[in-house]
Write a protein that holds these residues in place. Structure first.
Motif, PDB file in Angstrom:
ATOM      1  N   THR A  11      54.561  16.476  36.027  1.00  0.00           N
ATOM      2  CA  THR A  11      55.961  16.828  35.692  1.00  0.00           C
ATOM      3  C   THR A  11      55.996  17.239  34.301  1.00  0.00           C
ATOM      4  OG1 THR A  11      56.136  14.232  35.113  1.00  0.00           O
ATOM      5  CG2 THR A  11      56.802  15.132  37.372  1.00  0.00           C
ATOM      6  N   VAL A  12      56.234  18.236  33.884  1.00  0.00           N
ATOM      7  CA  VAL A  12      56.084  18.977  32.511  1.00  0.00           C
ATOM      8  C   VAL A  12      57.510  19.190  32.013  1.00  0.00           C
ATOM      9  CG1 VAL A  12      54.869  20.617  31.216  1.00  0.00           C
ATOM     10  CG2 VAL A  12      53.902  19.980  33.415  1.00  0.00           C
ATOM     11  N   PRO A  13      57.789  18.975  30.670  1.00  0.00           N
ATOM     12  CA  PRO A  13      58.828  19.286  29.920  1.00  0.00           C
ATOM     13  C   PRO A  13      59.020  20.927  29.839  1.00  0.00           C
ATOM     14  CG  PRO A  13      58.060  17.473  29.089  1.00  0.00           C
ATOM     15  CD  PRO A  13      57.144  17.985  29.951  1.00  0.00           C
ATOM     16  N   PRO A  14      60.038  21.561  29.543  1.00  0.00           N
ATOM     17  CA  PRO A  14      60.157  23.094  29.212  1.00  0.00           C
ATOM     18  C   PRO A  14      59.212  23.320  28.018  1.00  0.00           C
ATOM     19  CG  PRO A  14      62.357  22.166  29.591  1.00  0.00           C
ATOM     20  CD  PRO A  14      61.306  21.248  29.605  1.00  0.00           C
ATOM     21  N   ARG A  15      58.523  24.657  28.164  1.00  0.00           N
ATOM     22  CA  ARG A  15      57.903  25.190  27.040  1.00  0.00           C
ATOM     23  C   ARG A  15      56.642  24.257  26.633  1.00  0.00           C
ATOM     24  NH1 ARG A  15      63.111  25.919  26.264  1.00  0.00           N
ATOM     25  NH2 ARG A  15      63.266  24.129  24.894  1.00  0.00           N
ATOM     26  N   SER A  16      56.307  23.107  27.169  1.00  0.00           N
ATOM     27  CA  SER A  16      55.190  22.484  27.154  1.00  0.00           C
ATOM     28  C   SER A  16      53.882  22.834  27.944  1.00  0.00           C
ATOM     29  CB  SER A  16      55.486  21.130  27.570  1.00  0.00           C
ATOM     30  OG  SER A  16      56.604  20.379  26.771  1.00  0.00           O
ATOM     31  N   LEU A  40      62.816   9.746  42.871  1.00  0.00           N
ATOM     32  CA  LEU A  40      62.423   8.646  42.302  1.00  0.00           C
ATOM     33  C   LEU A  40      61.039   8.588  41.970  1.00  0.00           C
ATOM     34  CD1 LEU A  40      63.526   5.716  41.725  1.00  0.00           C
ATOM     35  CD2 LEU A  40      62.643   4.872  43.932  1.00  0.00           C
ATOM     36  N   THR A  41      60.662   8.321  40.977  1.00  0.00           N
ATOM     37  CA  THR A  41      59.511   8.195  40.537  1.00  0.00           C
ATOM     38  C   THR A  41      59.031   6.822  39.590  1.00  0.00           C
ATOM     39  OG1 THR A  41      59.616   9.235  38.326  1.00  0.00           O
ATOM     40  CG2 THR A  41      59.538  10.747  39.940  1.00  0.00           C
ATOM     41  N   LYS A  42      57.565   6.344  39.878  1.00  0.00           N
ATOM     42  CA  LYS A  42      57.398   5.361  39.630  1.00  0.00           C
ATOM     43  C   LYS A  42      56.263   5.712  37.868  1.00  0.00           C
ATOM     44  CE  LYS A  42      55.612   0.797  40.670  1.00  0.00           C
ATOM     45  NZ  LYS A  42      54.239   0.464  39.843  1.00  0.00           N
ATOM     46  N   GLU A  43      56.497   5.214  36.751  1.00  0.00           N
ATOM     47  CA  GLU A  43      56.049   5.479  35.725  1.00  0.00           C
ATOM     48  C   GLU A  43      54.343   5.594  35.706  1.00  0.00           C
ATOM     49  OE1 GLU A  43      57.436   4.179  31.964  1.00  0.00           O
ATOM     50  OE2 GLU A  43      58.976   5.631  31.817  1.00  0.00           O
ATOM     51  N   ASP A  44      53.842   4.708  36.277  1.00  0.00           N
ATOM     52  CA  ASP A  44      52.366   4.450  36.215  1.00  0.00           C
ATOM     53  C   ASP A  44      51.681   5.670  36.985  1.00  0.00           C
ATOM     54  OD1 ASP A  44      53.291   3.668  38.574  1.00  0.00           O
ATOM     55  OD2 ASP A  44      51.757   1.977  38.887  1.00  0.00           O
ATOM     56  N   GLY A  45      51.724   6.865  36.271  1.00  0.00           N
ATOM     57  CA  GLY A  45      51.286   8.033  37.027  1.00  0.00           C
ATOM     58  C   GLY A  45      51.964   9.084  37.465  1.00  0.00           C
ATOM     59  N   ASP A  46      53.563   8.661  37.280  1.00  0.00           N
ATOM     60  CA  ASP A  46      54.594   9.647  37.570  1.00  0.00           C
ATOM     61  C   ASP A  46      54.455  10.194  38.811  1.00  0.00           C
ATOM     62  OD1 ASP A  46      56.438   9.594  35.476  1.00  0.00           O
ATOM     63  OD2 ASP A  46      56.033  11.438  34.333  1.00  0.00           O
ATOM     64  N   HIS A  47      54.022   9.292  39.770  1.00  0.00           N
ATOM     65  CA  HIS A  47      54.030   9.758  41.215  1.00  0.00           C
ATOM     66  C   HIS A  47      55.413   9.598  41.804  1.00  0.00           C
ATOM     67  CE1 HIS A  47      52.757   5.614  41.443  1.00  0.00           C
ATOM     68  NE2 HIS A  47      53.325   5.983  42.621  1.00  0.00           N
ATOM     69  N   ILE A  48      55.593  10.452  42.623  1.00  0.00           N
ATOM     70  CA  ILE A  48      56.890  10.414  43.377  1.00  0.00           C
ATOM     71  C   ILE A  48      56.768   9.443  44.582  1.00  0.00           C
ATOM     72  CG2 ILE A  48      58.513  11.771  44.941  1.00  0.00           C
ATOM     73  CD1 ILE A  48      57.624  14.308  43.721  1.00  0.00           C
ATOM     74  N   GLN A  67      51.923  19.368  43.380  1.00  0.00           N
ATOM     75  CA  GLN A  67      53.339  19.934  43.041  1.00  0.00           C
ATOM     76  C   GLN A  67      53.698  19.821  41.512  1.00  0.00           C
ATOM     77  OE1 GLN A  67      57.386  18.533  45.153  1.00  0.00           O
ATOM     78  NE2 GLN A  67      57.048  17.218  43.569  1.00  0.00           N
ATOM     79  N   LEU A  68      53.738  21.046  40.833  1.00  0.00           N
ATOM     80  CA  LEU A  68      54.079  21.393  39.523  1.00  0.00           C
ATOM     81  C   LEU A  68      55.437  21.207  39.081  1.00  0.00           C
ATOM     82  CD1 LEU A  68      52.301  21.248  36.848  1.00  0.00           C
ATOM     83  CD2 LEU A  68      52.298  23.877  37.042  1.00  0.00           C
ATOM     84  N   VAL A  69      55.956  20.525  38.447  1.00  0.00           N
ATOM     85  CA  VAL A  69      57.365  20.431  38.160  1.00  0.00           C
ATOM     86  C   VAL A  69      57.641  20.631  36.741  1.00  0.00           C
ATOM     87  CG1 VAL A  69      59.505  18.815  38.269  1.00  0.00           C
ATOM     88  CG2 VAL A  69      57.907  19.025  40.150  1.00  0.00           C
ATOM     89  N   MET A  70      58.957  21.406  36.469  1.00  0.00           N
ATOM     90  CA  MET A  70      59.398  21.288  35.296  1.00  0.00           C
ATOM     91  C   MET A  70      60.747  20.432  35.103  1.00  0.00           C
ATOM     92  SD  MET A  70      60.967  24.670  32.858  1.00  0.00           S
ATOM     93  CE  MET A  70      62.593  24.637  33.555  1.00  0.00           C
ATOM     94  N   THR A  71      60.872  19.619  34.342  1.00  0.00           N
ATOM     95  CA  THR A  71      61.674  18.544  33.778  1.00  0.00           C
ATOM     96  C   THR A  71      62.598  18.993  32.776  1.00  0.00           C
ATOM     97  OG1 THR A  71      60.537  17.138  32.521  1.00  0.00           O
ATOM     98  CG2 THR A  71      60.395  16.717  35.037  1.00  0.00           C
TER      99      THR A  71
END
Length: 259
Positions: free
Chosen positions: A38-43, A155-163, A114-118
């Motif tokens: 899960t990647v922010p824009p332009r990162s 919904l995601t859990k922060e330890d690994g940001d997995h869905i 799955q590569l996601v832009m957040t």
């Protein structure tokens, strides 16, 4: 449903390579994203394809892509098993997989990543209907809500940001919401949760994350009296003992045989 972190999946695939080799097949590699999928824009983000040491070539591509993203990016020598995306944009989102060549043969593709832009839209809110401190075995409902009419919430859990769950939204009080169920909850589900909103036309472009929700799963604590209460209980017990002794003496005196 729960999702196993990609690092553990890769470990499992590596451990199973000997089984594939015994069957005469090339074991599929594993694809991961660094620092995360899960990647922010332009990162920047780097896709890593993990296969055996004997791999001669690697191929990293988008699932369903009719054309390579670029031969120099898609097929690389065995020691170069990464694809670097310097700036995350919407056209870079989607499902990616990879394979490798060994002995003139290509392996099967890896499981898709799955590569996601957040951060594309305003964040929703996340709350727990039963509170954030629950006991093991309880049914927990996490509510994700937004005034924006998102089609789905994630919904995601922060330890690994997995869905952990991905569900369609429903209209509710001037907006849209989804109820995520953790039934029954266990101590392994304790942690920090966030939710995102997305639209069906762009399933891999998500909103900003909600504020974090810390879920604590704790067994009910046994009652332990305070020091002051313990002193009071001890004095009461002592007083009761004195009263019993006095009553016993009075009974013995009154029960004596008359002369």
């Amino acid at each position: 449903m729960s999702v196993v972190p990609p690092s553990l999946l890769c470990l499992g695939l590596c451990l199973s390579q000997s089984t594939w080799a015994q069957k005469g097949n090339l074991p599929p590699p594993c694809i991961t994203a660094l620092p995360g999928s899960t990647v922010p824009p332009r990162s920047p983000v780097t896709l890593l394809c993990q296969g055996p040491k004997q791999a001669e070539w690697y191929r990293i591509s988008k699932v369903g892509s009719p054309e390579p993203m670029g031969k120099e990016e898609q097929i690389t020598p065995g020691k170069t098993n990464t694809l670097s995306i310097t700036e995350m944009t919407t056209d870079k989102t989607g499902l990616y997989h990879c394979s490798y060549q060994r002995g003139g043969r290509w392996s099967q593709f890896s499981d898709p990543l799955q590569l996601v832009m957040t951060g594309a839209y305003d964040k929703p809110s996340l709350s727990s209907v039963a509170g954030t401190v629950v006991a093991p075995g309880e049914n927990v409902k996490l509510q994700c809500f937004s005034k924006i009419n998102y089609d789905v919430f994630i919904l995601t859990k922060e330890d690994g940001d997995h869905i952990t769950q991905n569900q369609s939204s429903t209209p509710q009080h001037g907006g849209h919401q989804t109820i995520f169920l953790l039934n029954p909850v266990s101590t392994t589900q304790a942690g920090t949760y966030r939710c995102y909103g997305a639209f069906l036309d762009y399933p891999y472009v998500w909103s900003q994350p909600s504020d974090p929700l810390q879920l604590q799963v704790e067994a009910p604590a046994a009652w332990r009296p305070s020091v002051e209460t313990q002193v009071r209980l001890s004095l009461a017990a002592l007083l009761l003992l004195v009263m019993v002794v006095l009553l016993a003496e009075a009974w013995c005196s009154g029960a004596g045989v008359p002369q």
